[in-house]
Design a protein around this motif. Structure first.
Motif, PDB file in Angstrom:
ATOM      1  N   MET A  42     -11.439 -18.300 -26.056  1.00  0.00           N
ATOM      2  CA  MET A  42     -11.492 -18.451 -24.605  1.00  0.00           C
ATOM      3  C   MET A  42     -11.286 -19.903 -24.196  1.00  0.00           C
ATOM      4  N   VAL A  43     -11.890 -20.826 -24.938  1.00  0.00           N
ATOM      5  CA  VAL A  43     -11.771 -22.245 -24.605  1.00  0.00           C
ATOM      6  C   VAL A  43     -10.329 -22.714 -24.731  1.00  0.00           C
ATOM      7  N   PHE A  44      -9.687 -22.357 -25.817  1.00  0.00           N
ATOM      8  CA  PHE A  44      -8.308 -22.794 -26.003  1.00  0.00           C
ATOM      9  C   PHE A  44      -7.365 -22.112 -25.017  1.00  0.00           C
ATOM     10  N   ALA A  45      -7.644 -20.859 -24.668  1.00  0.00           N
ATOM     11  CA  ALA A  45      -6.831 -20.200 -23.650  1.00  0.00           C
ATOM     12  C   ALA A  45      -6.986 -20.897 -22.307  1.00  0.00           C
ATOM     13  N   ALA A  46      -8.184 -21.413 -22.058  1.00  0.00           N
ATOM     14  CA  ALA A  46      -8.422 -22.125 -20.796  1.00  0.00           C
ATOM     15  C   ALA A  46      -7.582 -23.386 -20.692  1.00  0.00           C
ATOM     16  N   LEU A  81      -7.686  -9.640 -11.510  1.00  0.00           N
ATOM     17  CA  LEU A  81      -7.344  -8.931 -12.746  1.00  0.00           C
ATOM     18  C   LEU A  81      -8.509  -8.872 -13.728  1.00  0.00           C
ATOM     19  N   ILE A  82      -9.287  -9.947 -13.837  1.00  0.00           N
ATOM     20  CA  ILE A  82     -10.395  -9.897 -14.796  1.00  0.00           C
ATOM     21  C   ILE A  82     -11.583  -9.137 -14.217  1.00  0.00           C
ATOM     22  N   MET A  83     -11.774  -9.179 -12.891  1.00  0.00           N
ATOM     23  CA  MET A  83     -12.875  -8.427 -12.301  1.00  0.00           C
ATOM     24  C   MET A  83     -12.595  -6.931 -12.323  1.00  0.00           C
ATOM     25  N   LEU A  84     -11.331  -6.542 -12.167  1.00  0.00           N
ATOM     26  CA  LEU A  84     -10.952  -5.137 -12.262  1.00  0.00           C
ATOM     27  C   LEU A  84     -10.732  -4.704 -13.708  1.00  0.00           C
ATOM     28  N   LYS A  85     -10.884  -5.654 -14.643  1.00  0.00           N
ATOM     29  CA  LYS A  85     -10.722  -5.388 -16.066  1.00  0.00           C
ATOM     30  C   LYS A  85      -9.326  -4.870 -16.403  1.00  0.00           C
ATOM     31  N   LYS A  86      -8.345  -5.395 -15.676  1.00  0.00           N
ATOM     32  CA  LYS A  86      -6.963  -5.062 -15.983  1.00  0.00           C
ATOM     33  C   LYS A  86      -6.419  -5.937 -17.112  1.00  0.00           C
ATOM     34  N   MET A  87      -7.033  -7.106 -17.307  1.00  0.00           N
ATOM     35  CA  MET A  87      -6.657  -8.005 -18.391  1.00  0.00           C
ATOM     36  C   MET A  87      -7.928  -8.619 -18.956  1.00  0.00           C
ATOM     37  N   PHE A  99     -13.363 -21.985 -14.036  1.00  0.00           N
ATOM     38  CA  PHE A  99     -11.970 -22.390 -14.200  1.00  0.00           C
ATOM     39  C   PHE A  99     -11.171 -22.275 -12.902  1.00  0.00           C
ATOM     40  N   GLY A 100     -11.666 -21.447 -11.980  1.00  0.00           N
ATOM     41  CA  GLY A 100     -10.919 -21.251 -10.760  1.00  0.00           C
ATOM     42  C   GLY A 100     -11.457 -21.969  -9.542  1.00  0.00           C
ATOM     43  N   VAL A 101     -12.787 -22.058  -9.418  1.00  0.00           N
ATOM     44  CA  VAL A 101     -13.410 -22.594  -8.210  1.00  0.00           C
ATOM     45  C   VAL A 101     -13.933 -24.013  -8.399  1.00  0.00           C
ATOM     46  N   VAL A 102     -14.627 -24.261  -9.496  1.00  0.00           N
ATOM     47  CA  VAL A 102     -15.265 -25.570  -9.694  1.00  0.00           C
ATOM     48  C   VAL A 102     -14.266 -26.735  -9.659  1.00  0.00           C
ATOM     49  N   PRO A 103     -13.091 -26.626 -10.291  1.00  0.00           N
ATOM     50  CA  PRO A 103     -12.149 -27.762 -10.197  1.00  0.00           C
ATOM     51  C   PRO A 103     -11.768 -28.107  -8.762  1.00  0.00           C
ATOM     52  N   ALA A 125      -5.579 -13.326 -19.456  1.00  0.00           N
ATOM     53  CA  ALA A 125      -5.368 -13.782 -18.084  1.00  0.00           C
ATOM     54  C   ALA A 125      -5.269 -15.298 -18.010  1.00  0.00           C
ATOM     55  N   LEU A 126      -6.094 -15.992 -18.803  1.00  0.00           N
ATOM     56  CA  LEU A 126      -6.072 -17.454 -18.796  1.00  0.00           C
ATOM     57  C   LEU A 126      -4.742 -18.011 -19.303  1.00  0.00           C
ATOM     58  N   VAL A 127      -4.056 -17.243 -20.117  1.00  0.00           N
ATOM     59  CA  VAL A 127      -2.787 -17.711 -20.687  1.00  0.00           C
ATOM     60  C   VAL A 127      -1.591 -17.261 -19.857  1.00  0.00           C
ATOM     61  N   LEU A 128      -1.514 -15.972 -19.578  1.00  0.00           N
ATOM     62  CA  LEU A 128      -0.290 -15.420 -18.998  1.00  0.00           C
ATOM     63  C   LEU A 128      -0.126 -15.738 -17.518  1.00  0.00           C
ATOM     64  N   ILE A 129      -1.201 -15.649 -16.751  1.00  0.00           N
ATOM     65  CA  ILE A 129      -1.080 -15.865 -15.303  1.00  0.00           C
ATOM     66  C   ILE A 129      -0.631 -17.292 -14.983  1.00  0.00           C
TER      67      ILE A 129
END
Length: 485
Positions: free
Chosen positions: A348-352, A16-22, A406-410, A27-31
């Motif tokens: 962005m940080v707080f959404a994360a 969604l973020i790569m396609l710029k749909k959100m 946020f997606g891969v490193v953890p 995206a960090l909050v809703l998904i």
């Protein structure tokens, strides 16, 4: 099931973020909120978010006040003499100009904002490149790679994201990486020397008078007339849009065909090549040495870890505002000028907090790590830091920093922990790909760079990718050599 849902959540977020749909924040909050409900733990969402916010508050504070501090330093003119000095050093020697581009981009990158760095660098250097018929992709490539190395500063974004995702202190990640990043900067300077010598061989040694003698017409020129954060404004004279670096396989190695010349024929370098408006109302020349001393003291205290980084920048920003702008309306104006950057980054940080909180609280990350550990050969487990460093080079190019950190490193950190690899090593290794990341099509700042330089993005990519990837590998090898990774 949690493993599948975890990977599905990350994949949905990335797509969604790569396609710029959100937007990343949405995206960090809703998904994760939706997936938290999907796994049957929606009632605990509030607890996960509150825990995440508590962990991320110091990182958000650091970013907020670092942006304000360096924005104010640009406003008051701390970097203006550096810009003028670099332009005097460059004269009309192509090699000096390319080296000056790298130095200027690295210095201005201290503000942590790529867009501001590129605006200042291109505004200062573009007239020289055009008047001497130098390759513009050399300028964009060197500037982007230098900024990529400096982008690893704690307030630049990637380090803060790594600290956020792994719940670590940004200083603990960054400070030990300084030697490896220093080697990366040296590599960028050596690259600038090599490319500059190539330009010198192609063009020869010219003087500004000789270069200007060939100019027969005026061409619109992009000039930076404001400074700092949200107050930056670009003025473009009406007329043609200029050309890129041409087409063809070797287009990136040669300058654009230049049928016109830059506006004006002033041969005085000091007066003809200023990128920052020398008459802006925010300048504080009488306080220059105070501001320089404050910045040096702040960076020294950060490196020596005398106090937590958020506290240092909070105090520094408050002191800089109070001394440079003692009147309240002026202080409010400076804060408002940088409010957009502050809101975007801290938001962005707080959404994360939602994303990392759900990923950890529901147990998804643990199940995903268990699966990944089983998929990695036993012989590679103890080398997860190296694996992370290598993966960071392509992954941070093909996905945003948000998606990677946020997606891969953890997941990589959890897999490494199963083999005794410290999360700090994973976090440091994850920074290796940043020199290449800054030329990614997913980075908005790169469009500022190529747009102001009038370079086609494809030409910039073809020229820069190989050099930026090489710089990333140099940083990784230096990290291994120094025992940091």
């Amino acid at each position: 099931m949690l493993t599948i849902l975890g990977f599905a959540m990350i994949a949905t977020f990335l797509v969604l973020i790569m396609l710029k749909k959100m937007s990343p924040i949405a995206a960090l909050v809703l998904i994760p909120a939706l997936f938290c409900v999907a796994v049957g733990q929606g009632a605990k969402l509030g607890d996960y978010v509150i825990d995440g916010v508590g962990n991320l508050a110091p990182t958000a504070a650091m970013l907020m006040f670092a942006i304000v501090y360096f924005g104010v330093m640009i406003d008051v003119g701390l970097f203006d003499p550096i810009v003028r000095g670099i332009l005097r050093f460059c004269k009309a020697d192509p090699m000096r100009i390319v080296v000056g581009t790298a130095v200027l981009a690295a210095i201005v990158s201290l503000d942590g904002d790529g867009s501001t760095t590129f605006m200042i660098t291109v505004s200062a250097m573009y007239p020289l490149y055009k008047r001497l018929k130098m390759s513009l992709v050399v300028m964009t490539g060197v500037a982007a790679t230098a900024n990529g190395v400096m982008n690893t500063l704690p307030w630049g974004g990637p380090t803060a994201r790594a600290a956020t995702a792994l719940k670590l202190d940004a200083g603990d990640i960054f400070v030990p990486m300084i030697p490896a990043l220093g080697v990366g900067l040296v590599a960028v300077l050596l690259l600038a020397v090599v490319l500059g010598r190539r330009e010198r061989k192609r063009l020869g040694m010219l003087t500004l008078d000789e270069a200007l003698a060939t100019d027969t017409a005026a061409e619109p020129e992009t000039v930076l007339v404001g400074a700092g954060g949200g107050s930056d404004r670009i003025r473009k004279n009406s007329g043609g849009s200029g050309t890129g670096t041409g087409a063809g396989g070797d287009a990136a190695e040669h300058p654009a065909t230049d049928k016109g010349a830059d506006k004006g024929t002033d041969t005085d370098e000091d007066e003809g090549f200023k990128g920052l408006d020398p008459n802006r109302a925010t300048l504080r020349p009488k306080l220059y040495w105070f501001n320089a001393g404050l910045t040096i003291a702040l960076l020294t205290a950060m490196i020596m870890e005398l106090m937590p980084i958020p506290v240092l920048f909070l105090l520094g920003a408050a002191l800089a505002l109070t001394v440079n702008f003692p009147h309240m309306p002026d202080q409010r104006a400076r804060i408002a000028a940088h409010a957009d950057n502050v809101l975007n980054v801290s938001g962005m940080v707080f959404a994360a907090a939602v994303f990392t909180g759900v990923l950890s609280g529901t147990g998804m990350v643990q199940h995903m790590a268990d699966w990944l550990v089983g998929a990695i050969p036993d012989g590679m487990g103890p080398h997860m830091a190296i694996v992370t460093g290598i993966l960071s080079i392509p992954l941070t190019y093909f996905m945003s920093n948000d998606g990677f950190y946020f997606g891969v490193v953890p997941v990589l950190a959890e897999a490494g922990a199963a083999h005794g690899v410290s999360p700090l090593e994973i976090a440091r290794a994850s920074l290796v790909g940043q020199p290449l990341h800054m030329s990614s099509p997913l980075v908005p700042a790169v469009y500022v760079l190529v747009g102001m330089a009038k370079v086609e993005f494809g030409d910039h990519t073809r020229f820069t990718v190989k050099w930026a990837a090489l710089t990333s590998l140099v940083v990784l090898c230096a990290g291994l050599l120094f025992g940091i990774i």
